[in-house]
Design an enzyme around this catalytic site. Structure first.
Site, PDB file in Angstrom:
ATOM      1  CE1 TYR A 144     -10.607  37.210 -48.200  1.00 42.89           C
ATOM      2  CE2 TYR A 144      -8.844  35.396 -47.566  1.00 42.89           C
ATOM      3  CZ  TYR A 144      -9.106  37.192 -47.404  1.00 42.89           C
ATOM      4  OH  TYR A 144      -9.035  37.887 -46.683  1.00 42.89           O
ATOM      5  CG  ASP A 247      -5.564  30.678 -53.143  1.00 37.72           C
ATOM      6  OD1 ASP A 247      -4.396  30.035 -52.254  1.00 37.72           O
ATOM      7  OD2 ASP A 247      -6.263  31.518 -53.026  1.00 37.72           O
ATOM      8  CE  LYS A 275      -5.099  30.789 -44.719  1.00 34.12           C
ATOM      9  NZ  LYS A 275      -5.520  31.314 -43.500  1.00 34.12           N
TER      10      LYS A 275
HETATM   11  N1  PMP Z   1      -6.082  31.913 -50.554  1.00 32.79           N
HETATM   12  C1  PMP Z   1      -6.263  31.718 -49.899  1.00 32.79           C
HETATM   13  C2  PMP Z   1      -7.499  30.452 -49.897  1.00 32.79           C
HETATM   14  C3  PMP Z   1      -6.874  31.441 -48.136  1.00 32.79           C
HETATM   15  O1  PMP Z   1      -7.721  30.668 -47.376  1.00 32.79           O
HETATM   16  C4  PMP Z   1      -6.092  33.055 -47.892  1.00 32.79           C
HETATM   17  C5  PMP Z   1      -6.156  33.429 -46.466  1.00 32.79           C
HETATM   18  N2  PMP Z   1      -7.094  33.146 -45.889  1.00 32.79           N
HETATM   19  C6  PMP Z   1      -5.566  33.715 -48.383  1.00 32.79           C
HETATM   20  C7  PMP Z   1      -5.507  33.498 -49.931  1.00 32.79           C
HETATM   21  C8  PMP Z   1      -5.192  34.945 -48.440  1.00 32.79           C
HETATM   22  O2  PMP Z   1      -3.659  34.558 -47.103  1.00 32.79           O
HETATM   23  P1  PMP Z   1      -3.352  35.848 -46.364  1.00 32.79           P
HETATM   24  O3  PMP Z   1      -4.412  36.281 -45.402  1.00 32.79           O
HETATM   25  O4  PMP Z   1      -2.118  35.151 -46.064  1.00 32.79           O
HETATM   26  O5  PMP Z   1      -3.221  36.963 -46.825  1.00 32.79           O
END
Ligand code: PMP
Length: 437
Positions: A144, A247, A275
């Site tokens: 994701y 990521d 995060k």
């Molecule tokens: N990349 C990863 C690996 C994630 O886990 C997430 C959110 N769970 C995102 C991108 C997107 O982050 P956001 O919800 O802050 O847009």
């Protein structure tokens, strides 16, 4: 024990009147009248509207690594915002946080800020495309990267049967409303499959701008890369001039002070953070090689946002990184995580249930399966109904991981030894009750 009670239900009814399904994110839909709204939080605990307390293992899907309402973080934000919250000019906190990120994260030579993980990965993809002059992005099934159309393909909620044969997989749209034309721009491959990766890159490298990888699959219970897999991505990117994007939205500042890049010793050309960077305040960052990052220039590659680098997020990150850089929170999280994982294993061994512990103690999952999952397809074979049944009973007793088995347990440094002991007592009861049927 029944936890969902009158005031919770009344409040959630009110929420459902004004917000579809009563939530601000589809990932928060629990359904079946089992929603638990949160009234407040402190440290490692949440309270609902009926004053039930929960030891929290969701931590907002990862951010609150120091616990809720951390006094140093809150005081720094409160002091900072008295002097303005957003400017059309560079300020001290942005530069301080950029310096801290560069000092902590291997491979990061320069930083630009964003406000969410999705925004950070979106900006990284544009930079990769601009730098290479190519258009396709390669991602992995089950990974994701945010809630936008370029990357909402073959995520963990997609049916794996629709992904096709693993040697020639099809990208599956994760939602209605995603233009089919974007299918041309994405390649989705099975994680931990070096042969398919190498063959695909050798055949299609001339079209591939970037490979974006979640170093630990945070929507597949914390599935880890097999030894050599991240290194293979790195070497293919070097050989074929592809931009490697780590990521680190879930792993950054969590697996180690320098995130997965430090933990696994593999460094991307770009990395994205969010995060844990702000301990729950909205802030994200794109970091990486100076040569690439300098592409963010007028007339070159666009990067902007009214709130990018705002005072609230950067002041929170300044305090959070100052504390994380001491290394102390990691010692606590490591000790609590190991105690939890050991206890869970002991309980499940005693019951004779087939299971695998996924991830690392800072971010771990439990797969009820015979074979240890290593990608989206093997993950889909885990018994998610058994997992959910156990988690709902655990939540009733007062400890709250996400009931979805894909979402790992996120630990905060606010957890006490007693919290871990209580969680294990309730976990054992929940397992026994579930297995008794
Ligand atoms: N990349 C990863 C690996 C994630 O886990 C997430 C959110 N769970 C995102 C991108 C997107 O982050 P956001 O919800 O802050 O847009």
């Amino acid at each position: 024990m029944k936890r969902v009670t009158e005031r919770n239900r009344a409040f959630f009814k009110r929420a459902r009147e004004v917000m579809p399904y009563g939530v601000s994110s589809n990932f928060r839909i629990v359904g079946g009248g089992r929603e638990i709204p949160v009234a407040r939080a402190e440290g490692a605990y949440l309270w609902d509207f009926d004053e039930n307390r929960y030891i929290d293992y969701q931590n907002g899907f990862g951010p609150t690594i120091l616990g809720y309402g951390h006094p140093v973080v809150c005081d720094r934000v409160a002091e900072a915002i008295r002097h303005g919250t957003v400017f059309a000019m560079t300020h001290e906190y942005e530069v301080r946080v950029a310096e801290r990120i560069i000092a902590m994260c291997p491979g990061v030579e320069m930083v630009r800020f964003a406000n969410s993980g999705a925004e950070a990965t979106m900006h990284a993809l544009r930079l990769a495309r601009a730098h290479t002059g190519r258009e396709k992005i390669l991602k992995f099934e089950g990974a994701y990267h945010g809630m936008y159309d370029y990357v909402m393909w073959s995520t963990a909620t997609c049916p794996t049967a629709a992904m096709g044969y693993y040697r020639s997989p099809n990208p599956v749209a994760s939602s209605s409303g995603i233009p089919n034309a974007l299918r041309e721009l994405i390649l989705c491959l099975p994680f931990n499959d070096p042969e398919t990766l190498e063959r695909t890159v050798k055949a299609k490298w001339g079209d591939i701008a970037g490979i974006i990888v979640e170093p630990v699959l945070g929507n597949l219970g914390g599935t880890l890369p097999e030894p050599g897999f991240l290194e293979l991505i790195r070497s293919l990117c070097d050989e074929y001039g592809i931009v490697m994007i780590m990521d680190e939205v879930k792993t950054g500042f969590r697996l180690a002070p320098g995130g997965a890049q430090e933990f696994f010793g593999v460094v991307g050309d770009l990395a994205t953070y969010a995060k844990a960077l702000g301990n729950g305040f909205p802030i994200a960052a794109i970091g990486g090689k100076r040569e690439l990052m300098m592409g963010y220039n007028m007339g070159q590659t666009a990067h902007a946002g009214t709130y990018c680098g705002n005072i609230c997020g950067t002041a929170a990150a300044d305090a959070t990184l100052e504390i994380l850089a001491t290394g102390k929170p990691y010692q606590i999280i490591d000790a609590r995580g190991k105690a939890l994982v050991d206890g869970i294993s002991r309980i499940l061994d005693a019951e004779g249930v087939p299971y695998h512990i996924m991830g690392v103690p800072h971010l771990f999952g439990i797969a009820f399966s015979d074979e240890k999952p290593y990608d989206a397809r093997s993950w889909a074979k885990a018994d998610d109904e058994r997992y959910e049944a156990i988690m709902m009973k655990l939540i009733d007793r007062g400890a709250m991981p996400c009931p979805d088995d894909g979402e790992p347990w996120f630990l905060s440094a606010a957890l006490s030894e007693q919290d871990v002991a209580d969680t294990l007592t309730w976990f054992e009861e929940a397992v026994k009750e579930t297995l008794a049927g």
